[in-house]
Write an enzyme that holds these catalytic residues in place. Structure first.
Site, mmCIF file in Angstrom:
data_model
loop_
_atom_site.group_PDB
_atom_site.id
_atom_site.type_symbol
_atom_site.label_atom_id
_atom_site.label_comp_id
_atom_site.label_asym_id
_atom_site.label_seq_id
_atom_site.Cartn_x
_atom_site.Cartn_y
_atom_site.Cartn_z
ATOM 1 N N PRO A 156 31.445 -16.118 -16.382
ATOM 2 C CA PRO A 156 30.703 -16.127 -17.421
ATOM 3 C C PRO A 156 29.762 -14.903 -17.345
ATOM 4 C CG PRO A 156 29.759 -17.650 -15.838
ATOM 5 C CD PRO A 156 30.823 -16.983 -15.095
ATOM 6 N N GLU A 157 29.927 -14.259 -18.549
ATOM 7 C CA GLU A 157 28.830 -13.098 -18.961
ATOM 8 C C GLU A 157 27.911 -13.726 -19.943
ATOM 9 O OE1 GLU A 157 30.142 -9.177 -19.472
ATOM 10 O OE2 GLU A 157 31.937 -9.459 -18.396
#
Length: 271
Positions: free
Chosen positions: A2-3
């Site tokens: 995840p960013e």
DNA sequence: AAAGCGCCCTGAAGGC
DNA sequence: TGCCTTCAGGGCGCTT
């Protein structure tokens, strides 16, 4: 995995199911995350009501009275909402069971993620206190980037991935934003003009907002809290496209390694 | 102060 | 089929 866009998509997915809910129980199956998940977390969170689910950088912040649960998904973390009776999968390390009989379940194969219990405002936690501005906030501008970059000899890609400069710009979106701004990822941060930093700040905002709008980027296995994938991978211009034609000029996208991370750029469009 | 690594882990993919 | 190597979306913390 995840960013910022994936974390924000997760936040939006879970917040309506958590806010106002009391925690019935906390189950820790594997405390060995990046930092040990403490007994104080399970003891302290059980019985409390969750007042708000916020995000700062890539941290999810669950406010519960005067305390807070700080979650980070690391590289491989996922949060799912599920009935507590759902069969466990490998790496289901933590459950927060709500009185609604839904359960927030953290799965994280690589265990680079974190679950921290903090007796106060999460923004005062040592890991969060010194973070730079949120990229989608008005405080983040090209002028701010320009000001911080003077004298810096590090590559601009490393510079924008430095959480003291601006938070939430991970490897995918750093590559994409530099492409949109026409800047070579290896260019020294201190040798970029104010005008070009204006374009770069704009590109970072655009790419992150677009990715949030499309529910994030699903490369291997990212899915939001309800199990649906993101679609921003369809918009990627350079990330993961080594050898494929640049969407602007058709020259093959090049892959190099910079700061030990895969780095993708168009040798014709980026300088 | 800034920059560059090593490192914490597992799993998937590719080569042989 | 299996074994081995390489790589992955993060970021702390240590050294220079």
């Amino acid at each position: 995995m995840p960013e910022l866009p994936e974390v924000e998509t997760t936040r939006r997915g879970i917040a309506p199911h958590l806010c106002g809910q009391r925690v019935r129980a906390v189950v820790v199956r594997e405390p060995r995350l990046r930092w040990p998940v403490t007994p104080a977390l399970a003891r302290g969170l059980a019985g409390r009501r969750i007042d708000a689910v916020e995000r700062r950088a890539k941290y999810l912040l669950l406010r519960a009275g005067d305390h807070s649960l700080i979650l980070h998904l690391g590289m491989s973390g996922r949060l799912r909402l599920t009935p507590p009776s759902t069969a466990l999968k490998p790496h289901d390390h933590l459950d927060v069971v709500l009185e609604s009989d839904l359960c927030l379940r953290l799965n994280d194969p690589r265990r680079f993620g974190a679950a921290l219990w903090w007796p106060g405002d999460p923004l005062t936690h040592p890991l969060l206190r010194a973070l730079g501005p949120e990229p989608l906030s008005p405080a983040f501008t090209g002028d701010a980037l320009y000001g911080r970059s003077r004298g810096r000899r590090a590559p601009v890609k490393a510079f924008v991935m430095d959480s003291r400069v601006v938070v939430g710009v991970g490897n995918i979106y750093a590559n994409e934003a530099l492409f949109l701004a026409g800047i070579h990822p290896r260019r020294a941060a201190g040798r970029i003009s104010r005008a070009r930093y204006g374009r770069l700040a704009g590109a970072i905002k655009t790419v992150l907002a677009d990715a949030i709008g499309r529910g994030g980027t699903t490369l291997r296995d990212y899915v939001s809290a309800d199990g649906s994938p993101g679609f921003f991978q369809l918009e990627l211009c350079v990330y993961g496209r080594a050898g494929e034609p640049c969407r602007r000029c058709a020259m093959p996208v090049r892959r190099i390694t910079a700061s030990q991370r895969g780095t993708f750029y168009c040798p014709h469009c980026q300088h």
